[in-house]
Enzyme design. Structure first.
Site, mmCIF file in Angstrom:
data_model
loop_
_atom_site.group_PDB
_atom_site.id
_atom_site.type_symbol
_atom_site.label_atom_id
_atom_site.label_comp_id
_atom_site.label_asym_id
_atom_site.label_seq_id
_atom_site.Cartn_x
_atom_site.Cartn_y
_atom_site.Cartn_z
ATOM 1 N N CYS A 7 0.862 -1.188 0.000
ATOM 2 C CA CYS A 7 0.000 0.000 0.000
ATOM 3 C C CYS A 7 0.894 1.232 0.000
ATOM 4 O O CYS A 7 2.062 1.156 -0.401
ATOM 5 C CB CYS A 7 -0.978 -0.017 1.172
ATOM 6 S SG CYS A 7 -0.214 0.013 2.807
ATOM 7 N N ASN A 10 2.177 1.417 4.474
ATOM 8 C CA ASN A 10 2.413 0.152 5.186
ATOM 9 C C ASN A 10 2.063 0.258 6.680
ATOM 10 O O ASN A 10 2.672 -0.396 7.513
ATOM 11 C CB ASN A 10 3.871 -0.327 5.003
ATOM 12 C CG ASN A 10 4.116 -1.781 5.409
ATOM 13 O OD1 ASN A 10 5.217 -2.122 5.818
ATOM 14 N ND2 ASN A 10 3.134 -2.637 5.318
ATOM 15 N N CYS A 12 -1.650 0.881 7.362
ATOM 16 C CA CYS A 12 -3.096 0.617 7.435
ATOM 17 C C CYS A 12 -3.478 -0.620 6.621
ATOM 18 O O CYS A 12 -3.736 -1.685 7.175
ATOM 19 C CB CYS A 12 -3.897 1.827 6.946
ATOM 20 S SG CYS A 12 -3.655 3.323 7.933
ATOM 21 N N ARG A 13 -3.522 -0.490 5.285
ATOM 22 C CA ARG A 13 -4.099 -1.561 4.467
ATOM 23 C C ARG A 13 -3.208 -2.795 4.332
ATOM 24 O O ARG A 13 -3.671 -3.922 4.543
ATOM 25 C CB ARG A 13 -4.449 -1.024 3.075
ATOM 26 C CG ARG A 13 -5.587 -0.035 3.087
ATOM 27 C CD ARG A 13 -5.673 0.735 1.790
ATOM 28 N NE ARG A 13 -4.534 1.629 1.631
ATOM 29 C CZ ARG A 13 -4.284 2.341 0.553
ATOM 30 N NH1 ARG A 13 -5.089 2.253 -0.481
ATOM 31 N NH2 ARG A 13 -3.235 3.144 0.509
ATOM 32 N N SER A 14 -1.924 -2.602 3.960
ATOM 33 C CA SER A 14 -1.131 -3.820 3.681
ATOM 34 C C SER A 14 -0.777 -4.620 4.937
ATOM 35 O O SER A 14 -0.766 -5.856 4.873
ATOM 36 C CB SER A 14 0.107 -3.505 2.822
ATOM 37 O OG SER A 14 0.986 -2.615 3.448
ATOM 38 N N ASP A 123 -8.108 3.997 0.560
ATOM 39 C CA ASP A 123 -7.215 4.460 1.626
ATOM 40 C C ASP A 123 -8.054 4.951 2.816
ATOM 41 O O ASP A 123 -8.819 5.910 2.682
ATOM 42 C CB ASP A 123 -6.373 5.608 1.047
ATOM 43 C CG ASP A 123 -5.334 6.103 2.026
ATOM 44 O OD1 ASP A 123 -5.413 5.757 3.220
ATOM 45 O OD2 ASP A 123 -4.444 6.852 1.591
HETATM 46 P P1 4NP Z 1 -1.848 2.826 4.023
HETATM 47 O O1 4NP Z 1 -2.527 4.184 4.570
HETATM 48 O O2 4NP Z 1 -1.250 3.172 2.683
HETATM 49 O O3 4NP Z 1 -3.015 1.907 3.912
HETATM 50 O O4 4NP Z 1 -0.833 2.413 5.044
HETATM 51 C C1 4NP Z 1 -1.868 5.411 4.628
HETATM 52 C C2 4NP Z 1 -0.940 5.653 5.616
HETATM 53 C C3 4NP Z 1 -0.325 6.882 5.695
HETATM 54 C C4 4NP Z 1 -0.639 7.872 4.768
HETATM 55 C C5 4NP Z 1 -1.560 7.608 3.773
HETATM 56 C C6 4NP Z 1 -2.172 6.371 3.702
HETATM 57 N N1 4NP Z 1 -0.024 9.125 4.865
HETATM 58 O O5 4NP Z 1 -0.395 10.021 4.078
HETATM 59 O O6 4NP Z 1 0.872 9.332 5.701
#
Ligand code: 4NP
Length: 157
Positions: A7, A10, A12-14, A123
């Site tokens: 993702c 790294n 939240c989703r992955s 996201d």
């Molecule tokens: P992820 O979510 O890609 O599912 O881990 C996010 C985590 C952090 C951010 C965006 C999405 N960020 O903008 O910092």
């Protein structure tokens, strides 16, 4: 077989996908046959644990992802993994951009394995708690499909 979930951050989703998919592998009795990891295309959160909202949502489903730590997609990942699965189209584009021509991995959207040809895991970072539940629902559905695919490939080996 080796599977990498990717993702943006790294956190939240992955890592949620990694935790859920490990649980599905265990239920399928395939833990010893499949290696699983996750990473982000960005480097902002490297070394950090999962977002507390992702931790809580996973815990509500009996899955503990607290030991996971964020890392960034690395050049060696393209040779190591058989499946490199993106959560959304931006992640997929970033993966493809770094992909050497020698790479033989299957690169695609994770939700392909939920029978969704072009759908992303949205996201949840700037949203509320429900977004994290929705992420897990999508991940659970795709995990079942990916288990089925791996089962078939492993039976042919
Ligand atoms: P992820 O979510 O890609 O599912 O881990 C996010 C985590 C952090 C951010 C965006 C999405 N960020 O903008 O910092």
């Amino acid at each position: 077989m080796r599977v990498l979930f990717v993702c943006l951050g790294n956190i939240c989703r992955s890592p949620s996908a990694e935790g859920v998919f490990r649980a599905h592998l265990a239920q399928a009795g395939l833990t010893d046959r499949v290696e699983v990891d996750s990473c982000g295309v960005g480097d902002w959160h490297v070394g950090k644990g999962p977002d507390p909202r992702a931790l809580d949502a996973a815990r509500r489903r009996g899955i503990d992802i607290s030991a996971l730590r964020a890392r960034q997609l690395a050049p060696t990942d393209y040779q190591h993994f058989d499946y490199i699965l993106a959560m959304d189209h931006d992640n997929l584009e970033a993966i493809r951009q770094g992909c050497p021509s020698s790479c033989r991995a299957h690169i695609g959207l994770f939700l392909e394995f939920a029978g969704e040809r072009d759908r992303a895991v949205p996201d949840p970072y700037y949203g509320g708690e429900q977004g994290f539940e929705d992420v897990l629902d999508l991940i659970e559905a795709a995990s079942d499909g990916l288990i089925e695919e791996l089962r078939q490939r492993l039976s042919r080996q």
